[in-house]
Write a protein that holds these residues in place. Structure first.
Motif, PDB file in Angstrom:
ATOM      1  N   PRO A 123      -9.215  24.396  41.541  1.00 18.67           N
ATOM      2  CA  PRO A 123      -8.524  24.238  41.255  1.00 18.67           C
ATOM      3  C   PRO A 123      -9.169  23.228  39.665  1.00 18.67           C
ATOM      4  N   LEU A 124      -8.208  23.397  38.914  1.00 21.08           N
ATOM      5  CA  LEU A 124      -8.477  22.372  37.928  1.00 21.08           C
ATOM      6  C   LEU A 124      -7.660  21.188  37.439  1.00 21.08           C
ATOM      7  N   GLY A 125      -8.132  19.725  37.080  1.00 23.89           N
ATOM      8  CA  GLY A 125      -7.283  18.854  37.167  1.00 23.89           C
ATOM      9  C   GLY A 125      -7.844  18.893  35.694  1.00 23.89           C
ATOM     10  N   ILE A 126      -6.853  18.226  34.720  1.00 22.69           N
ATOM     11  CA  ILE A 126      -6.472  18.116  33.341  1.00 22.69           C
ATOM     12  C   ILE A 126      -5.992  17.215  33.198  1.00 22.69           C
ATOM     13  N   ILE A 127      -6.460  15.368  32.653  1.00 17.21           N
ATOM     14  CA  ILE A 127      -6.434  14.256  32.243  1.00 17.21           C
ATOM     15  C   ILE A 127      -5.775  14.140  31.171  1.00 17.21           C
ATOM     16  N   ALA A 128      -4.658  13.936  30.165  1.00 18.54           N
ATOM     17  CA  ALA A 128      -4.263  14.635  28.320  1.00 18.54           C
ATOM     18  C   ALA A 128      -3.536  13.610  27.920  1.00 18.54           C
ATOM     19  N   ILE A 180      -8.887  19.002  44.527  1.00 15.39           N
ATOM     20  CA  ILE A 180      -8.625  19.228  43.040  1.00 15.39           C
ATOM     21  C   ILE A 180     -10.684  18.632  42.787  1.00 15.39           C
ATOM     22  N   GLU A 181     -11.471  19.124  42.625  1.00 15.46           N
ATOM     23  CA  GLU A 181     -12.654  18.663  42.331  1.00 15.46           C
ATOM     24  C   GLU A 181     -13.365  17.500  40.621  1.00 15.46           C
ATOM     25  N   GLU A 182     -13.125  18.943  39.961  1.00 13.60           N
ATOM     26  CA  GLU A 182     -13.097  19.126  38.543  1.00 13.60           C
ATOM     27  C   GLU A 182     -11.976  18.685  37.721  1.00 13.60           C
ATOM     28  N   ILE A 183     -12.173  17.642  36.621  1.00  9.06           N
ATOM     29  CA  ILE A 183     -11.437  17.227  36.119  1.00  9.06           C
ATOM     30  C   ILE A 183     -11.984  17.154  34.460  1.00  9.06           C
ATOM     31  N   LEU A 185     -15.566   7.741  42.858  1.00 13.55           N
ATOM     32  CA  LEU A 185     -14.039   8.320  42.811  1.00 13.55           C
ATOM     33  C   LEU A 185     -13.895   9.865  43.231  1.00 13.55           C
ATOM     34  N   GLY A 186     -15.135  10.706  43.413  1.00 19.58           N
ATOM     35  CA  GLY A 186     -15.137  11.473  43.795  1.00 19.58           C
ATOM     36  C   GLY A 186     -15.313  13.206  42.997  1.00 19.58           C
ATOM     37  N   TYR A 187     -14.742  12.380  41.573  1.00 18.68           N
ATOM     38  CA  TYR A 187     -14.462  13.670  40.574  1.00 18.68           C
ATOM     39  C   TYR A 187     -15.742  14.190  40.167  1.00 18.68           C
ATOM     40  N   ILE A 188     -15.914  15.018  39.512  1.00 17.88           N
ATOM     41  CA  ILE A 188     -16.661  15.889  38.836  1.00 17.88           C
ATOM     42  C   ILE A 188     -15.922  16.127  37.680  1.00 17.88           C
ATOM     43  N   VAL A 189     -16.977  15.262  36.092  1.00 19.50           N
ATOM     44  CA  VAL A 189     -16.222  15.477  34.650  1.00 19.50           C
ATOM     45  C   VAL A 189     -16.395  16.737  33.522  1.00 19.50           C
ATOM     46  N   VAL A 190     -15.991  17.654  33.742  1.00 23.36           N
ATOM     47  CA  VAL A 190     -16.413  18.666  32.731  1.00 23.36           C
ATOM     48  C   VAL A 190     -16.148  18.711  31.125  1.00 23.36           C
TER      49      VAL A 190
END
Length: 288
Positions: free
Chosen positions: A8-13, A71-74, A124-129
């Motif tokens: 899963p992928l999170g997108i902060i838009a 979700i880990e990757e954002i 916070l535990g997320y990986i920004v890609v």
């Protein structure tokens, strides 16, 4: 591409079409997507995907929504037109925990600010890609895009404008410059690329700049210290239309380190109007 199919992928838009493009690319790769749109910035087009809206300061709510979907990757992508004022917003508990770090970042330059944001998300535990890692078709390669390329004068202006853009990037001032007939006529600062082009148009209307036919080049490149995961230079239909309206001959961007949105439509517009769009190799001329 970062990650594996199905992850899963999170997108902060923020605003603009890039979040939607990234979501489409991730979906085609078999990745479930959750778009968290920033209220007042994100377009309603994100509603074609699983989504929610966040107000500035809702860090705890953001974590809850991301964690519910493992979700880990954002990806952090999209336009932010109004810099948030943390003195007036209502912070949730998640934001209160990190507010000293955020406030210290607000006095930084753009590149330091964005690098700090990446660090906070990591804590916070997320990986920004990067958006370009999920949707590599966004990235501009070397050479012409479309039917037109620069003549000798256009190539000279492209190189001169790129030198200027790199120079202001080194001091974290901006990403873009305009050269016309060998002369630098505009440098980007806090107003952004579109407003810089409006300034060039106004100067021409007032007679401060004069040329006939199509002449001059907008160049845009990444700052040396820029983290491309969160701030890759971008052009699209609006930029190309502005260049057409002003009467420029072309646009040059740094190959491999800039994105072109709505590629088919943008290329068609440039082709129809006789405007060249090129990717200039990184590490080009560094002095006039």
């Amino acid at each position: 591409m970062t990650g594996t199919s199905g992850k899963p992928l999170g997108i902060i838009a923020g605003g603009g079409p890039v979040p939607r493009h990234v979501a489409n690319a991730a979906t085609r790769d078999g990745r479930p997507v959750l778009i968290l749109g920033i209220g007042g910035e994100a377009d309603q087009t994100i509603e074609a995907f699983p989504h929610a809206y966040l107000q500035w300061g809702q860090i705890g709510r953001m974590q809850k929504l991301l964690n519910e979907r493992d979700i880990e990757e954002i990806v952090l992508i999209g336009n932010i037109n109004i810099r948030p004022d943390f003195r007036s917003m209502k912070l949730d508990l998640g934001a209160v925990k990190i507010v000293p770090k955020v406030l210290s970042l607000m006095t930084s330059g753009d590149s330091d600010l964005l690098s700090g944001v990446i660090k906070i998300f990591g804590e916070l535990g997320y990986i920004v890609v990067g958006a370009h890692e999920i949707a590599p078709d966004l990235t501009v390669g070397a050479g012409p895009i479309g039917r037109h390329g620069p003549d000798a004068a256009g190539q000279k202006d492209a190189e001169r404008a790129m030198i200027a853009a790199r120079a202001i990037g080194a001091i974290d001032a901006g990403q873009a410059a305009v050269a016309i007939n060998g002369r630098i006529v505009a440098l980007e600062a806090a107003e952004g690329t579109d407003a810089m082009l409006e300034r060039v148009a106004a100067l021409r209307e007032k007679g401060r700049l004069r040329w006939s036919g199509r002449a001059g080049v907008l160049a845009k490149c990444a700052k040396p210290q820029q983290d491309l995961r969160v701030d890759m230079p971008t052009i699209g239909l609006k930029t190309i239309q502005a260049a057409v309206d002003i009467g420029l001959a072309g646009i040059a961007v740094e190959a491999g380190r800039a994105m072109l949105m709505d590629r088919a439509e943008a290329t068609s517009l440039a082709d129809d109007e006789g405007l060249f769009v090129i990717g200039e190799p990184s590490g080009g001329p560094s002095a006039p």
